[in-house]
Scaffold this active site. Structure first.
Site, PDB file in Angstrom:
ATOM      1  CB  SER A   1     -29.341  21.134 -19.459  1.00  0.00           C
ATOM      2  OG  SER A   1     -29.375  21.125 -20.870  1.00  0.00           O
TER       3      SER A   1
ATOM      4  CE1 TYR B   1     -27.267  26.173 -19.180  1.00  0.00           C
ATOM      5  CE2 TYR B   1     -27.414  24.617 -21.000  1.00  0.00           C
ATOM      6  CZ  TYR B   1     -27.996  25.277 -19.933  1.00  0.00           C
ATOM      7  OH  TYR B   1     -29.314  25.025 -19.620  1.00  0.00           O
TER       8      TYR B   1
HETATM    9  N1  LIG Z   1     -35.547  26.393 -21.566  1.00  0.00           N
HETATM   10  C1  LIG Z   1     -34.788  25.404 -21.940  1.00  0.00           C
HETATM   11  O1  LIG Z   1     -34.833  24.957 -23.102  1.00  0.00           O
HETATM   12  C2  LIG Z   1     -33.839  24.773 -20.947  1.00  0.00           C
HETATM   13  C3  LIG Z   1     -33.202  23.583 -21.336  1.00  0.00           C
HETATM   14  C4  LIG Z   1     -32.331  22.977 -20.440  1.00  0.00           C
HETATM   15  C5  LIG Z   1     -32.138  23.520 -19.186  1.00  0.00           C
HETATM   16  N2  LIG Z   1     -32.756  24.676 -18.833  1.00  0.00           N
HETATM   17  C6  LIG Z   1     -32.480  25.207 -17.488  1.00  0.00           C
HETATM   18  O2  LIG Z   1     -33.687  25.579 -16.872  1.00  0.00           O
HETATM   19  C7  LIG Z   1     -33.421  26.581 -15.897  1.00  0.00           C
HETATM   20  C8  LIG Z   1     -34.430  27.699 -16.064  1.00  0.00           C
HETATM   21  O3  LIG Z   1     -34.211  28.345 -17.327  1.00  0.00           O
HETATM   22  P1  LIG Z   1     -35.422  28.903 -18.186  1.00  0.00           P
HETATM   23  O4  LIG Z   1     -35.539  28.065 -19.377  1.00  0.00           O
HETATM   24  O5  LIG Z   1     -36.596  29.125 -17.329  1.00  0.00           O
HETATM   25  O6  LIG Z   1     -34.786  30.298 -18.687  1.00  0.00           O
HETATM   26  P2  LIG Z   1     -35.044  31.794 -18.201  1.00  0.00           P
HETATM   27  O7  LIG Z   1     -33.924  32.585 -18.760  1.00  0.00           O
HETATM   28  O8  LIG Z   1     -36.425  32.203 -18.520  1.00  0.00           O
HETATM   29  O9  LIG Z   1     -34.941  31.702 -16.621  1.00  0.00           O
HETATM   30  C9  LIG Z   1     -33.721  31.730 -15.941  1.00  0.00           C
HETATM   31  C10 LIG Z   1     -33.982  32.201 -14.526  1.00  0.00           C
HETATM   32  O10 LIG Z   1     -32.739  32.220 -13.816  1.00  0.00           O
HETATM   33  C11 LIG Z   1     -32.588  33.496 -13.215  1.00  0.00           C
HETATM   34  N3  LIG Z   1     -31.184  33.871 -13.076  1.00  0.00           N
HETATM   35  C12 LIG Z   1     -30.239  33.950 -14.043  1.00  0.00           C
HETATM   36  N4  LIG Z   1     -29.089  34.419 -13.522  1.00  0.00           N
HETATM   37  C13 LIG Z   1     -29.317  34.639 -12.199  1.00  0.00           C
HETATM   38  C14 LIG Z   1     -28.548  35.143 -11.115  1.00  0.00           C
HETATM   39  N5  LIG Z   1     -27.270  35.529 -11.269  1.00  0.00           N
HETATM   40  N6  LIG Z   1     -29.127  35.239  -9.890  1.00  0.00           N
HETATM   41  C15 LIG Z   1     -30.403  34.867  -9.707  1.00  0.00           C
HETATM   42  N7  LIG Z   1     -31.205  34.401 -10.681  1.00  0.00           N
HETATM   43  C16 LIG Z   1     -30.654  34.293 -11.909  1.00  0.00           C
HETATM   44  C17 LIG Z   1     -33.329  34.462 -14.148  1.00  0.00           C
HETATM   45  O11 LIG Z   1     -33.645  35.664 -13.501  1.00  0.00           O
HETATM   46  C18 LIG Z   1     -34.549  33.629 -14.473  1.00  0.00           C
HETATM   47  O12 LIG Z   1     -35.498  33.725 -13.436  1.00  0.00           O
HETATM   48  C19 LIG Z   1     -31.976  27.017 -16.107  1.00  0.00           C
HETATM   49  O13 LIG Z   1     -31.155  26.422 -15.130  1.00  0.00           O
HETATM   50  C20 LIG Z   1     -31.636  26.473 -17.478  1.00  0.00           C
HETATM   51  O14 LIG Z   1     -30.258  26.190 -17.610  1.00  0.00           O
HETATM   52  C21 LIG Z   1     -33.602  25.300 -19.684  1.00  0.00           C
END
Ligand SMILES: NC(=O)c1ccc[n+]([C@@H]2O[C@H](COP(=O)([O-])OP(=O)(O)OC[C@H]3O[C@@H](n4cnc5c(N)ncnc54)[C@H](O)[C@@H]3O)[C@@H](O)[C@H]2O)c1
Length: 261
Positions: free
Chosen positions: A138, A151
């Site tokens: 991130s 986080y």
């Molecule tokens: N969307 C954003 O703005 C953003 C920004 C920075 C970083 N991220 C990172 O991107 C990655 C994906 O997030 P996203 O935006 O797709 O959000 P999201 O919530 O849609 O997806 C998160 C995914 O992680 C899985 N997950 C969560 N806890 C889990 C567990 N205990 N076991 C197995 N799977 C688990 C969920 O089922 C889901 O598939 C994450 O690591 C998040 O920190 C996202």
């Protein structure tokens, strides 16, 4: 380019889902992991070649299961070229008020989940002298903001760990790519944990107005194919990385006043 075998965690939604759909268009073979089988089946059905997609349930909190899960994943297609650690959980709460239970869950899923899974897989990649580990970090893996203390720590820790591993394994042929998204339009804020550990349940404006996951996925896939070590993908919030690096005091003062939700 030859078909690749790619294992994606967090593949049931958001960034993981978009990566799966985009890799599938290229004919790559995919292993999709998360906890929710039904959602993974839905993602599989959206892929261009569902017959090239396998589903493997995985709880990133359950590191003890990882040696077996890695064997299972490896045997699905006979090897794995790329692991993308996209599974993760965000935070919406003040550091002082956030329960230790919540903090441990965030660290376990985001940091230990990615580290323990990657190490088990790297041991299988080393004899082949090839393989790539990708972490979805991130921008807050590069600087801290309000309401994201644990986080941000979990994502910073990924950088320290995998930068070290990259240096240790330089001659092994294993590549490491760390991708830092800015605001991407996914359910990340809805699924984020509050101080007490409950899901926030609402979409933040920043995410709602963020980059579409499909656009993010195309940029990420390009960076992964070039074996980039670290990339930042997002809108103007990416500037924060450079402000923190070049004018840290100014950036610190700015972040005190910034209304980040
Ligand atoms: N969307 C954003 O703005 C953003 C920004 C920075 C970083 N991220 C990172 O991107 C990655 C994906 O997030 P996203 O935006 O797709 O959000 P999201 O919530 O849609 O997806 C998160 C995914 O992680 C899985 N997950 C969560 N806890 C889990 C567990 N205990 N076991 C197995 N799977 C688990 C969920 O089922 C889901 O598939 C994450 O690591 C998040 O920190 C996202």
């Amino acid at each position: 380019m030859d078909q690749q075998i790619i294992w994606i965690t967090g593949a049931s939604s958001g960034i993981g889902e978009a990566l799966a759909i985009n890799y599938s268009k290229k004919g790559d073979k995919l292993i999709l992991s998360a906890r929710n089988q039904q959602k993974l089946e839905e993602v599989k059905s959206k892929c261009a070649y569902p017959e090239n997609v396998r589903i493997l349930n995985l709880d990133l909190n359950n590191t003890e299961s990882f040696p077996y899960k890695v064997d299972e994943a490896w045997n699905l297609f006979g090897k794995i070229d790329i692991l993308i650690n996209s599974g993760g959980v965000s935070q919406r709460g003040l550091g002082l008020n956030t329960s230790l239970k919540t903090e441990l869950e965030i660290m376990n899923v985001n940091f230990w989940g990615s580290v323990v899974l990657s190490k088990a897989l790297i041991n299988k990649m080393i004899p082949l002298k090839s393989g790539q580990i990708v972490c979805i970090s991130s921008l807050v893996g590069k600087f801290g903001t309000k309401f994201r203390s644990t986080y941000s720590a979990s994502k910073h820790a990924l950088h320290g760990y995998f930068d070290s591993l990259r240096a240790e394994l330089f001659e092994s042929g294993i590549k490491f790519t760390i991708i830092c998204p800015g605001f991407i339009r996914t359910d990340v804020s809805i699924n984020a944990l509050t101080e007490s550990g409950n899901k926030q349940g609402t979409m933040d404006d920043a995410q709602d107005n963020g980059m579409p996951p499909d656009v993010f996925a195309k940029k990420a896939i390009s960076a992964i194919s070039k074996h980039k070590e670290e990339v930042y993908i997002g809108g103007k919030e990416v500037l924060g990385v450079y402000l923190k690096r070049w004018v840290p005091l100014f950036f610190s003062k700015f972040m005190r006043k910034a209304k980040v939700v």
